[in-house]
Write a protein that holds these residues in place. Structure first.
Motif, short mmCIF file in Angstrom:
data_model
loop_
_atom_site.label_atom_id
_atom_site.label_comp_id
_atom_site.label_asym_id
_atom_site.label_seq_id
_atom_site.Cartn_x
_atom_site.Cartn_y
_atom_site.Cartn_z
N LEU A 72 -0.77 22.77 -13.29
CA LEU A 72 0.31 23.02 -12.33
C LEU A 72 0.98 21.72 -11.93
O LEU A 72 2.22 21.64 -11.87
CB LEU A 72 -0.24 23.74 -11.09
CG LEU A 72 0.77 23.90 -9.94
CD1 LEU A 72 1.98 24.73 -10.37
CD2 LEU A 72 0.09 24.54 -8.73
N MET A 73 0.21 20.68 -11.66
CA MET A 73 0.79 19.42 -11.23
C MET A 73 1.59 18.77 -12.36
O MET A 73 2.63 18.14 -12.11
CB MET A 73 -0.30 18.48 -10.72
CG MET A 73 -1.07 19.03 -9.52
SD MET A 73 0.02 19.63 -8.18
CE MET A 73 0.75 18.08 -7.64
N PRO B 76 -5.21 25.93 -14.25
CA PRO B 76 -5.88 24.77 -13.65
C PRO B 76 -4.90 23.94 -12.82
O PRO B 76 -3.71 23.84 -13.16
CB PRO B 76 -6.39 23.98 -14.85
CG PRO B 76 -6.44 24.97 -15.98
CD PRO B 76 -5.32 25.93 -15.72
N GLN B 77 -5.40 23.32 -11.76
CA GLN B 77 -4.53 22.55 -10.88
C GLN B 77 -3.84 21.42 -11.62
O GLN B 77 -2.66 21.13 -11.36
CB GLN B 77 -5.33 22.00 -9.70
CG GLN B 77 -4.44 21.26 -8.69
CD GLN B 77 -5.16 20.96 -7.40
OE1 GLN B 77 -6.33 21.28 -7.23
NE2 GLN B 77 -4.46 20.33 -6.46
N GLU B 78 -4.55 20.78 -12.57
CA GLU B 78 -3.91 19.67 -13.28
C GLU B 78 -2.72 20.14 -14.13
O GLU B 78 -1.74 19.41 -14.29
CB GLU B 78 -4.93 18.92 -14.16
CG GLU B 78 -5.65 19.78 -15.18
CD GLU B 78 -6.98 20.31 -14.67
OE1 GLU B 78 -7.89 20.49 -15.52
OE2 GLU B 78 -7.12 20.52 -13.45
N TYR C 31 2.23 28.20 -9.35
CA TYR C 31 1.37 28.19 -8.16
C TYR C 31 0.66 29.54 -8.01
O TYR C 31 -0.53 29.58 -7.66
CB TYR C 31 2.21 27.89 -6.92
CG TYR C 31 1.43 28.02 -5.64
CD1 TYR C 31 0.66 26.96 -5.14
CD2 TYR C 31 1.41 29.22 -4.93
CE1 TYR C 31 -0.09 27.09 -3.98
CE2 TYR C 31 0.67 29.36 -3.76
CZ TYR C 31 -0.08 28.30 -3.29
OH TYR C 31 -0.82 28.44 -2.15
N ASP D 226 -6.70 31.95 -9.61
CA ASP D 226 -7.77 31.25 -10.35
C ASP D 226 -7.55 31.31 -11.85
O ASP D 226 -8.50 31.41 -12.64
CB ASP D 226 -9.15 31.84 -9.99
CG ASP D 226 -9.51 31.62 -8.54
OD1 ASP D 226 -9.18 30.54 -8.02
OD2 ASP D 226 -10.09 32.53 -7.92
N LEU E 131 -2.22 29.68 -10.26
CA LEU E 131 -3.31 28.90 -9.67
C LEU E 131 -4.03 29.71 -8.59
O LEU E 131 -5.26 29.73 -8.51
CB LEU E 131 -2.75 27.60 -9.08
CG LEU E 131 -3.71 26.75 -8.25
CD1 LEU E 131 -4.75 26.09 -9.15
CD2 LEU E 131 -2.95 25.69 -7.46
N ARG E 132 -3.26 30.40 -7.77
CA ARG E 132 -3.82 31.18 -6.66
C ARG E 132 -4.74 32.30 -7.16
O ARG E 132 -5.67 32.70 -6.45
CB ARG E 132 -2.68 31.77 -5.83
CG ARG E 132 -3.07 32.17 -4.41
CD ARG E 132 -1.87 32.73 -3.68
NE ARG E 132 -2.13 32.92 -2.27
CZ ARG E 132 -2.86 33.93 -1.76
NH1 ARG E 132 -3.40 34.81 -2.58
NH2 ARG E 132 -3.05 34.04 -0.46
N ARG F 112 -3.46 28.81 -18.86
CA ARG F 112 -3.34 27.36 -19.01
C ARG F 112 -2.02 27.11 -19.72
O ARG F 112 -1.40 28.04 -20.22
CB ARG F 112 -4.51 26.77 -19.82
CG ARG F 112 -4.57 27.23 -21.26
CD ARG F 112 -5.64 26.49 -22.04
NE ARG F 112 -5.62 26.84 -23.46
CZ ARG F 112 -6.26 27.84 -24.00
NH1 ARG F 112 -6.99 28.64 -23.22
NH2 ARG F 112 -6.17 28.08 -25.30
#
Length: 346
Positions: free
Chosen positions: A270-271, A266-268, A257, A263, A260-261, A318
């Motif tokens: 992290l998920m 990528p959010q995908e 996270y 930048d 991600l914060r 990534r």
């Protein structure tokens, strides 16, 4: 730089027994193990008893148990020419390695890891340590064993939580290198030798480039560990220990996270990571009233320099591409913990 580490992966315990007989031919062996391993592992390799038996898990990684080891070696009349054979999980190998490194300024040492976590991580890299004053690995040194002898056959003796702990470190390696794991394998004892070898070979290659952990690529191996260690130390202080790799899995989500914060991740990605942890790992509880304690424990991270403000966390650009640590404020850490708690529904 070429790594001095030698490891062998054995297909069965007969091959391991043969190698141990060869190592101890003409050389006195002093066997060091933990109580769980004494009950379930020694007889499988033809060892009647160990010279020194420590408590299981993190209970072995204390100054008291290190002194017990030194005293036991002295009582046995151990010399620098003798060979300590440490057989057990990661915590046992950590403290046994520290005792071998310091007893008479260094005696012979061989590791026989018996847990998945020790196979893929703790037995590799030459780090030794005990926990001290509530800090994970607060005191230690570097000492490379002569050999590491790995037999995945021992994995069948492990309880579910101990297997999950090892898979937490495998998850870290998958984030660092980008390899994927079949969904049906997470948490099982069905670990292909090729997967164990892949983790080990990556760590050896990274360690060889930064053997004394001076801020080079070796810091990448701490992905998930800044907050993972803080969680582990928090629960130890409460008398509610959490297996290391399960704490690391939680730390990977929190630190993902933070990437991600900034930048980076990528959010995908992290998920994808968070779903693996949610679906296959036990949640690690954190109360709102414990956030400040997490900050304090995270500030003990060995990557931190005394002149720096904030907490250093290894980044991910990534999955498969780690980046050097960046500093984070307590507020940012709180957001990462909140994300983990919300996603895990705890």
């Amino acid at each position: 730089m070429e790594s001095p580490l030698r490891y062998t992966l054995f297909e069965d315990l007969d091959e391991l027994r043969t190698r141990l007989r060869s190592l101890t031919s003409g050389r006195r062996a002093i066997w060091v193990t933990e109580s769980n391993c004494a009950d379930h592992c020694l007889d499988r390799i033809g060892i009647a008893s160990a010279g020194i038996v420590l408590p299981p898990g993190e209970e072995a990684k204390t100054a008291e148990q290190l002194i017990r080891l030194w005293s036991g070696l002295t009582d046995l009349g151990a010399t620098r020419g003798d060979l300590m054979i440490a057989i057990g999980g990661g915590a046992l190998l950590d403290v046994a390695g520290l005792s071998a490194a310091t007893y008479k300024r260094g005696m012979g040492l061989v590791y026989v890891p018996t847990t998945l976590l020790a196979d893929v991580d703790a037995s590799i890299g030459g780090k030794t340590a005990i926990d001290f004053e509530g800090v994970k690995n607060g005191v230690g040194t570097f000492y490379t064993p002569e050999e590491v002898l790995i037999a995945p056959a021992f994995l069948s003796t492990l309880p579910e939580l101990e297997l999950l702990s090892g898979w937490g470190e495998i998850l870290k390696y998958s984030m660092l290198t980008g390899f994927s794991v079949d969904e049906d394998l997470w948490g099982t004892a069905e670990v292909a030798p090729s997967l164990i070898r892949r983790c080990i070979d990556y760590k050896i290659e990274v360690v060889a480039s930064d053997p004394l952990d001076k801020g080079g690529r070796r810091q990448f191996l701490n992905l998930g560990h800044t907050l993972g260690h803080a969680l582990e130390a928090l629960h130890l202080s409460k008398g509610e220990p959490v297996p290391h790799g399960i704490a690391v899995a939680a730390g990977l989500v929190m630190e993902g996270y933070l990437s991600l914060r900034r930048d980076r991740l990528p959010q995908e990605d992290l998920m994808r990571l968070a779903r693996v942890v949610r679906d296959h790992f036990s949640p690690v509880s954190v109360l709102c009233t414990e956030y400040e304690q997490i900050h304090t424990l995270a500030r003990q991270d060995k990557k931190l320099r005394s002149t720096e403000e904030g907490v250093p966390v290894v980044m991910l650009d990534r999955i498969g591409k780690p980046a050097p640590a960046e500093l984070f404020t307590p507020k940012e850490l709180d957001e990462a913990i909140d994300f983990y708690r919300d996603f895990m529904q705890i």
